[in-house]
Design an enzyme around this catalytic site. Structure first.
Site, PDB file in Angstrom:
ATOM      1  N   THR A 156       0.870  -1.193   0.000  1.00 39.66           N
ATOM      2  CA  THR A 156       0.000   0.000   0.000  1.00 39.66           C
ATOM      3  C   THR A 156       0.908   1.246   0.000  1.00 39.66           C
ATOM      4  O   THR A 156       1.324   1.689  -1.052  1.00 39.66           O
ATOM      5  CB  THR A 156      -0.964   0.014   1.210  1.00 39.66           C
ATOM      6  OG1 THR A 156      -0.229  -0.139   2.407  1.00 39.66           O
ATOM      7  CG2 THR A 156      -1.993  -1.087   1.077  1.00 39.66           C
ATOM      8  N   LYS A 182       3.890  -6.820   4.078  1.00 40.02           N
ATOM      9  CA  LYS A 182       3.599  -5.437   3.675  1.00 40.02           C
ATOM     10  C   LYS A 182       3.280  -4.631   4.926  1.00 40.02           C
ATOM     11  O   LYS A 182       2.864  -5.178   5.950  1.00 40.02           O
ATOM     12  CB  LYS A 182       2.444  -5.362   2.694  1.00 40.02           C
ATOM     13  CG  LYS A 182       1.084  -5.747   3.205  1.00 40.02           C
ATOM     14  CD  LYS A 182       0.316  -4.744   4.023  1.00 40.02           C
ATOM     15  CE  LYS A 182       0.161  -3.415   3.338  1.00 40.02           C
ATOM     16  NZ  LYS A 182      -0.687  -2.520   4.224  1.00 40.02           N
ATOM     17  N   THR A 193       1.490  -8.284  13.218  1.00 40.67           N
ATOM     18  CA  THR A 193       1.309  -6.928  12.745  1.00 40.67           C
ATOM     19  C   THR A 193       1.407  -6.897  11.234  1.00 40.67           C
ATOM     20  O   THR A 193       2.310  -7.474  10.677  1.00 40.67           O
ATOM     21  CB  THR A 193       2.378  -6.016  13.361  1.00 40.67           C
ATOM     22  OG1 THR A 193       2.354  -6.191  14.770  1.00 40.67           O
ATOM     23  CG2 THR A 193       2.104  -4.574  13.055  1.00 40.67           C
ATOM     24  N   GLU A 284       6.791   4.618   7.324  1.00 44.28           N
ATOM     25  CA  GLU A 284       6.410   5.838   6.601  1.00 44.28           C
ATOM     26  C   GLU A 284       7.353   6.983   6.937  1.00 44.28           C
ATOM     27  O   GLU A 284       7.453   7.408   8.085  1.00 44.28           O
ATOM     28  CB  GLU A 284       4.952   6.181   6.911  1.00 44.28           C
ATOM     29  CG  GLU A 284       4.020   5.170   6.231  1.00 44.28           C
ATOM     30  CD  GLU A 284       2.557   5.336   6.580  1.00 44.28           C
ATOM     31  OE1 GLU A 284       1.728   4.802   5.829  1.00 44.28           O
ATOM     32  OE2 GLU A 284       2.253   5.970   7.582  1.00 44.28           O
ATOM     33  N   ASN A 408       0.858  10.753   5.745  1.00 39.72           N
ATOM     34  CA  ASN A 408      -0.401  10.483   6.427  1.00 39.72           C
ATOM     35  C   ASN A 408      -1.419  11.591   6.284  1.00 39.72           C
ATOM     36  O   ASN A 408      -2.611  11.391   6.490  1.00 39.72           O
ATOM     37  CB  ASN A 408      -0.148  10.134   7.890  1.00 39.72           C
ATOM     38  CG  ASN A 408       0.358   8.721   7.991  1.00 39.72           C
ATOM     39  OD1 ASN A 408      -0.330   7.786   7.631  1.00 39.72           O
ATOM     40  ND2 ASN A 408       1.611   8.577   8.410  1.00 39.72           N
TER      41      ASN A 408
END
Lengths: 413, 413
Positions: A156, A182, A193, A284, A408
């Protein structure tokens, strides 16, 4: 950019006999993306799973648990990205079931032999027609030598695909283990997780496989955090196809801790750790990979409290992003971690090999240049010796950068 | 920029009879800044304090607790910014004591009649000579009408000064309450949070004042969070100078909940709430002020779990920064908050007045435009009805922006 992490070479992801993989570009959310993955397992394969503890767990997670409990003989996995099918209520369950029914029809299986997985945006209805429309292409694409495409199909916000393989010898037979994962945000362990799939051709009993998954997840996916958010969809699946020709590893091997059991368990755990660390390296906005090791605790639980207080602190994570040895922030986190009757004068804090703090304050010999030198590295070890026992734990995390906010703030657009 | 928060007008901060304030520019860390504050209290004043629960609490916090326990008759407070004197061990305690000794000498008091406070960088030695060198100027500056300068003198990464006043009538006498606070990062309640000083000229006994501070802190500073980090230096001090001429409010008033006690308690709590909210409005990098209200819980503890899971989530805070009604992230946080046997199908989630989620998913009538409209406001209410009891709680927080990262990556430079 990911910290010391590149996409694997296609050839480095070894086929696992009895496992075929095929993807489709189904336009679940965005066009021209691999967003549907089908994995098939040869008859007789064993499958074990661990799932998120989030009470808002996604519809596919509910179905996975149900189908695994039915011992229906899992024969295929179906993954879509672009939509998490979480926070979707009864209708979400219906839609997840529809995808299983559709795939079962195409593969001549029962719906409860399919494990469904979804990842992506929460609280939006799964575009079930698009997923189902993609299934024929995914099935046409099925082959054993397809793990890199599979790893790409489950991404993603991941920047790089994540996968790795191991081979070990069990009783003279070569056993292969290949896994993919992922995830790069909403990452905090509270069970398995993110999405992780690890397959082996080893012969291993259901109970032995379940023993292995508990061990592996506690050493890997339960030791990472990016942002402290536990996803609604986290799932780790272990699969064993029984085709390697080794003598089956069973409950007796578990009880006696036989050499074969330990070898398989440790190799699968090793794959799980590499896949879990890859998620953090691709966290991220990550620019640094931090290993937080807590030693000298009374028990593992208090070590984890301290490790996560450090690994979750935005103040510490931004200081690491800035390569600023602002170590007082680490002392503050140790102080609020909730360890009962902590003696702040007894503990020691190290940055890499450098003793930074002792006797309740900065170590006498510590020089700021030493801390700065360590902080400039892309991989950093933070080590705390609580000096009150023998327990320890290790947690992996990443820093907190402008790009975390950017990713985000923009994720849905 | 702070969310709907401006520095108070000097004239709006009302003098409190018996309290004088004076500042100095002592160059503790940076030149040309008000960085030392002295507050003096008339003889006979009552003082109560609550302090951080961080076990790495700062040297001045240790001394404050000690001196308050000695009931030595506190007569002055000394605050420096630029250095927290935390993580400084035995030498930190010595240095904090030296500042008390120096101020006591200048004011003809005992050292244990001085409460010291420090805020700023952790793990660096307090430049005690600079603080002491600044004391004569601060003393020369002492006056009752000096609260705005005092509010400015305790700022660190704060963008605006924080202060407010109230006046109430007690038995025909006018009672004044004025308070100031500082703080915008490393903010998470675990007792009093940040530095806060609230003074009144009311006559109130020590035990009644202590009752008021516990009530006020639980309704104010213990209900805010910026980043989930509990500081080493958090302190809230209530002072009462006994000069307003009202009949003393004592333990009997507390027990009987007399009208005067309730009036004073609520007015002081009101000041504490405004000061606490000001810290969040000026939260590092804040662009939004969020009120998180949890209702229908079995007890307050589980309501707080849910409120803080939402208020701490970087994913939610970045979505608010982006004005993106990515409400699935809120459902995920509710789901991992750790509420026992939560019925996700029974709870309701509201954004402002808009019902967003029910029956485990998106509300049927919800339109994305409704959520977007609420998210564009600078002040946003997130309300969750857990639908399992009568308990509730409210927590205030801010969003998570690029500037949060920038401020904390740059803070020491």
């Amino acid at each position: 950019m990911p910290v010391k992490l590149n996409s694997p070479e296609a050839a480095s992801l070894l086929p696992v006999k009895g496992v075929q993989l095929g993807f489709a570009e189904a336009h679940v959310r965005k066009p021209n993306r691999k967003d549907v993955l089908v994995m098939t397992l040869v008859e007789g394969s064993k499958v074990a799973g661990v799932f998120t503890l989030n009470q808002f767990c996604a519809a596919p997670v509910i179905l996975c648990k149900d189908f695994l409990a039915q011992k229906s003989g899992i024969r295929a996995l179906l993954v879509n990205t672009g939509n998490a099918n979480a926070g979707t209520g009864e209708e979400g369950l219906n839609r997840a079931k529809q995808t299983c029914v559709a795939l079962a029809g195409l593969l001549n299986l029962q719906a409860n032999q399919i494990l469904p997985f979804s990842t992506g945006v929460i609280l939006e209805p799964l575009p079930v027609d698009k997923v189902i429309a993609g299934l024929p292409a995914a099935i046409a694409n099925l082959k054993e030598d397809n793990w890199l495409n599979a790893a790409e199909a489950i991404m993603t916000t991941d920047i790089v695909a994540k996968g790795t393989s191991r081979q070990i010898q069990l009783g003279g037979k070569t056993v292969t283990i290949t896994g993919i994962s992922k995830g790069s945000g909403m990452i905090h362990p509270n069970m398995a997780t993110m999405l992780g799939y690890i397959a082996t051709d080893a012969a291993v009993s259901q109970s032995a496989l379940e023993s292995i998954i508990q061990y592996a997840v506690n050493k890997s996916f339960n030791c990472i955090t990016v942002d402290g958010d536990t996803s609604t969809n986290d799932s780790l699946i272990l699969m064993a196809t029984n085709l390697a020709g080794n003598t089956e590893i069973n409950e007796d091997d578990v009880k006696s801790a036989s050499a074969d059991f330990i070898a398989l368990r440790d190799a699968m755990t090793d794959v799980a750790i590499e896949l879990a660390q890859a998620i953090v390296r691709d966290g991220e906005g990550a620019t640094k990979f931090m290993t937080v090791k807590i030693e000298g605790g009374r028990d593992e639980a208090e070590c984890r409290k301290v490790a996560y207080a450090i690994a979750h602190s935005p103040l510490i994570k931004t200081a690491f992003f800035a390569s600023d040895p602002n170590l007082g922030r680490i002392l503050a986190a140790i102080g609020y971690a909730g360890v009962d009757k902590l003696d702040v004068n007894a503990l020691k804090l190290y940055l890499g090999d450098v003793l930074v703090a002792e006797n309740g304050g900065r170590a006498a010999a510590y020089l700021e240049e030493q801390g700065s030198a360590v902080m400039k590295e892309p991989e950093i070890l933070v080590r705390v010796d609580l000096a009150r026992g023998d327990a320890s734990c290790t947690v992996w995390t990443c820093d907190f950068s402008y790009d975390y906010v950017k990713i985000n703030a923009d994720y849905r657009s």
